[in-house]
Scaffold this motif. Structure first.
Motif, PDB file in Angstrom:
ATOM      1  N   LEU A 103       7.583   7.570   5.328  1.00  0.00           N
ATOM      2  CA  LEU A 103       8.683   7.968   4.451  1.00  0.00           C
ATOM      3  C   LEU A 103       9.771   8.760   5.154  1.00  0.00           C
ATOM      4  N   ASP A 104       9.409   9.557   6.150  1.00  0.00           N
ATOM      5  CA  ASP A 104      10.433  10.331   6.858  1.00  0.00           C
ATOM      6  C   ASP A 104      10.910   9.638   8.143  1.00  0.00           C
ATOM      7  N   LYS A 105      10.405   8.440   8.386  1.00  0.00           N
ATOM      8  CA  LYS A 105      10.850   7.586   9.508  1.00  0.00           C
ATOM      9  C   LYS A 105      10.694   8.264  10.874  1.00  0.00           C
ATOM     10  N   ASP A 106       9.610   9.027  11.045  1.00  0.00           N
ATOM     11  CA  ASP A 106       9.394   9.690  12.332  1.00  0.00           C
ATOM     12  C   ASP A 106       8.400   8.952  13.224  1.00  0.00           C
ATOM     13  N   GLY A 107       7.969   7.771  12.800  1.00  0.00           N
ATOM     14  CA  GLY A 107       7.036   6.987  13.600  1.00  0.00           C
ATOM     15  C   GLY A 107       5.577   7.336  13.373  1.00  0.00           C
ATOM     16  N   ARG A 108       5.312   8.251  12.464  1.00  0.00           N
ATOM     17  CA  ARG A 108       3.960   8.679  12.119  1.00  0.00           C
ATOM     18  C   ARG A 108       3.805   8.666  10.609  1.00  0.00           C
ATOM     19  N   VAL A 109       2.644   8.251  10.149  1.00  0.00           N
ATOM     20  CA  VAL A 109       2.369   8.293   8.715  1.00  0.00           C
ATOM     21  C   VAL A 109       1.304   9.352   8.482  1.00  0.00           C
ATOM     22  N   THR A 110       1.698  10.414   7.817  1.00  0.00           N
ATOM     23  CA  THR A 110       0.773  11.491   7.499  1.00  0.00           C
ATOM     24  C   THR A 110      -0.049  11.133   6.267  1.00  0.00           C
ATOM     25  N   LEU A 111      -1.079  11.897   6.024  1.00  0.00           N
ATOM     26  CA  LEU A 111      -1.889  11.687   4.827  1.00  0.00           C
ATOM     27  C   LEU A 111      -1.024  11.793   3.576  1.00  0.00           C
ATOM     28  N   ALA A 112      -0.163  12.783   3.516  1.00  0.00           N
ATOM     29  CA  ALA A 112       0.703  12.952   2.338  1.00  0.00           C
ATOM     30  C   ALA A 112       1.600  11.728   2.137  1.00  0.00           C
ATOM     31  N   GLU A 113       2.180  11.213   3.202  1.00  0.00           N
ATOM     32  CA  GLU A 113       3.027  10.018   3.093  1.00  0.00           C
ATOM     33  C   GLU A 113       2.206   8.811   2.651  1.00  0.00           C
ATOM     34  N   PHE A 114       1.026   8.664   3.232  1.00  0.00           N
ATOM     35  CA  PHE A 114       0.173   7.525   2.909  1.00  0.00           C
ATOM     36  C   PHE A 114      -0.249   7.565   1.449  1.00  0.00           C
ATOM     37  N   ARG A 115      -0.690   8.737   1.001  1.00  0.00           N
ATOM     38  CA  ARG A 115      -1.098   8.861  -0.398  1.00  0.00           C
ATOM     39  C   ARG A 115       0.071   8.591  -1.335  1.00  0.00           C
ATOM     40  N   LYS A 116       1.233   9.134  -1.027  1.00  0.00           N
ATOM     41  CA  LYS A 116       2.394   8.919  -1.879  1.00  0.00           C
ATOM     42  C   LYS A 116       2.780   7.450  -1.935  1.00  0.00           C
ATOM     43  N   SER A 117       2.821   6.783  -0.799  1.00  0.00           N
ATOM     44  CA  SER A 117       3.220   5.374  -0.791  1.00  0.00           C
ATOM     45  C   SER A 117       2.203   4.512  -1.529  1.00  0.00           C
ATOM     46  N   GLN A 118       0.921   4.815  -1.370  1.00  0.00           N
ATOM     47  CA  GLN A 118      -0.115   4.051  -2.060  1.00  0.00           C
ATOM     48  C   GLN A 118      -0.054   4.265  -3.573  1.00  0.00           C
ATOM     49  N   ALA A 119      -0.078   5.513  -3.989  1.00  0.00           N
ATOM     50  CA  ALA A 119      -0.132   5.821  -5.417  1.00  0.00           C
ATOM     51  C   ALA A 119       1.157   5.445  -6.135  1.00  0.00           C
ATOM     52  N   ASP A 120       2.303   5.713  -5.519  1.00  0.00           N
ATOM     53  CA  ASP A 120       3.568   5.354  -6.163  1.00  0.00           C
ATOM     54  C   ASP A 120       3.662   3.855  -6.398  1.00  0.00           C
ATOM     55  N   GLY A 121       3.236   3.078  -5.410  1.00  0.00           N
ATOM     56  CA  GLY A 121       3.272   1.628  -5.557  1.00  0.00           C
ATOM     57  C   GLY A 121       2.362   1.138  -6.666  1.00  0.00           C
ATOM     58  N   MET A 122       1.161   1.706  -6.720  1.00  0.00           N
ATOM     59  CA  MET A 122       0.217   1.321  -7.768  1.00  0.00           C
ATOM     60  C   MET A 122       0.756   1.663  -9.148  1.00  0.00           C
ATOM     61  N   MET A 123       1.255   2.874  -9.292  1.00  0.00           N
ATOM     62  CA  MET A 123       1.755   3.289 -10.596  1.00  0.00           C
ATOM     63  C   MET A 123       2.951   2.432 -11.024  1.00  0.00           C
ATOM     64  N   ALA A 124       3.841   2.172 -10.109  1.00  0.00           N
ATOM     65  CA  ALA A 124       5.020   1.366 -10.448  1.00  0.00           C
ATOM     66  C   ALA A 124       4.630  -0.038 -10.877  1.00  0.00           C
ATOM     67  N   ARG A 125       3.641  -0.615 -10.227  1.00  0.00           N
ATOM     68  CA  ARG A 125       3.265  -1.997 -10.526  1.00  0.00           C
ATOM     69  C   ARG A 125       2.391  -2.142 -11.752  1.00  0.00           C
ATOM     70  N   PHE A 126       1.490  -1.188 -11.963  1.00  0.00           N
ATOM     71  CA  PHE A 126       0.449  -1.415 -12.961  1.00  0.00           C
ATOM     72  C   PHE A 126       0.459  -0.518 -14.183  1.00  0.00           C
ATOM     73  N   ASP A 127       1.140   0.584 -14.144  1.00  0.00           N
ATOM     74  CA  ASP A 127       1.159   1.475 -15.310  1.00  0.00           C
ATOM     75  C   ASP A 127       2.202   0.953 -16.293  1.00  0.00           C
ATOM     76  N   ALA A 128       1.837  -0.112 -16.969  1.00  0.00           N
ATOM     77  CA  ALA A 128       2.783  -0.821 -17.840  1.00  0.00           C
ATOM     78  C   ALA A 128       3.344   0.073 -18.943  1.00  0.00           C
ATOM     79  N   ASN A 129       2.521   0.923 -19.513  1.00  0.00           N
ATOM     80  CA  ASN A 129       2.998   1.763 -20.610  1.00  0.00           C
ATOM     81  C   ASN A 129       3.506   3.122 -20.132  1.00  0.00           C
ATOM     82  N   LYS A 130       3.534   3.329 -18.833  1.00  0.00           N
ATOM     83  CA  LYS A 130       4.102   4.549 -18.215  1.00  0.00           C
ATOM     84  C   LYS A 130       3.486   5.836 -18.746  1.00  0.00           C
ATOM     85  N   ASP A 131       2.155   5.818 -18.918  1.00  0.00           N
ATOM     86  CA  ASP A 131       1.474   7.017 -19.396  1.00  0.00           C
ATOM     87  C   ASP A 131       0.831   7.827 -18.265  1.00  0.00           C
TER      88      ASP A 131
END
Length: 131
Positions: free
Chosen positions: A29-57
């Motif tokens: 996310l910060d384009k520094d050539g390294r993916v930290t745990l925080a970046e990895f978790r955010k990218s994983q969870a944000d993608g899942m929520m955007a795709r599958f949380d149809a009712n946005k709860d």
């Protein structure tokens, strides 16, 4: 593409037994050539929520996922891993926990971040840790 594919990728923990899902978001996310745990978790969870949380709860209900024919057994194993408290929903906290496990698997040299090579290996192996 079926929703299962994205669930697997996020999980294996994210990750998992699936086909390509097209262009993936860059987890660095910060384009520094390294993916930290925080970046990895955010990218994983944000993608899942955007795709599958149809009712946005703020959680993904079992009914919000549809497993395609022939993938239901793998999908169910993945769901079991994601739904840690077995309440038929997957929360952001459960996704973060699964992403943390996947991050640890991917950080093969244990330096605390994922390189591009480690991320590629995780993506290539995502179906192998579905069960």
């Amino acid at each position: 593409m079926p929703r299962l594919i994205i669930v697997m990728a996020a999980l294996s923990v994210a990750g998992s037994a699936q086909a390509q899902i097209g262009q993936r978001a860059n987890p660095d996310l910060d384009k520094d050539g390294r993916v930290t745990l925080a970046e990895f978790r955010k990218s994983q969870a944000d993608g899942m929520m955007a795709r599958f949380d149809a009712n946005k709860d703020g959680k993904i209900a079992r009914g919000e996922l549809a497993f395609p024919p022939g993938m239901s057994a793998i999908g169910e194993r993945i769901w079991e891993r994601l739904d840690a408290n077995k309440d038929a929903t997957v929360t952001r906290a459960e996704m973060d926990a699964a992403a943390s496990v996947r991050f640890e698997r991917g950080d093969t040299n244990k330096d605390g971040w994922l390189s591009k090579g480690e991320i590629l290996t995780l993506r290539q192996n995502r179906g192998r840790d579905a069960g």
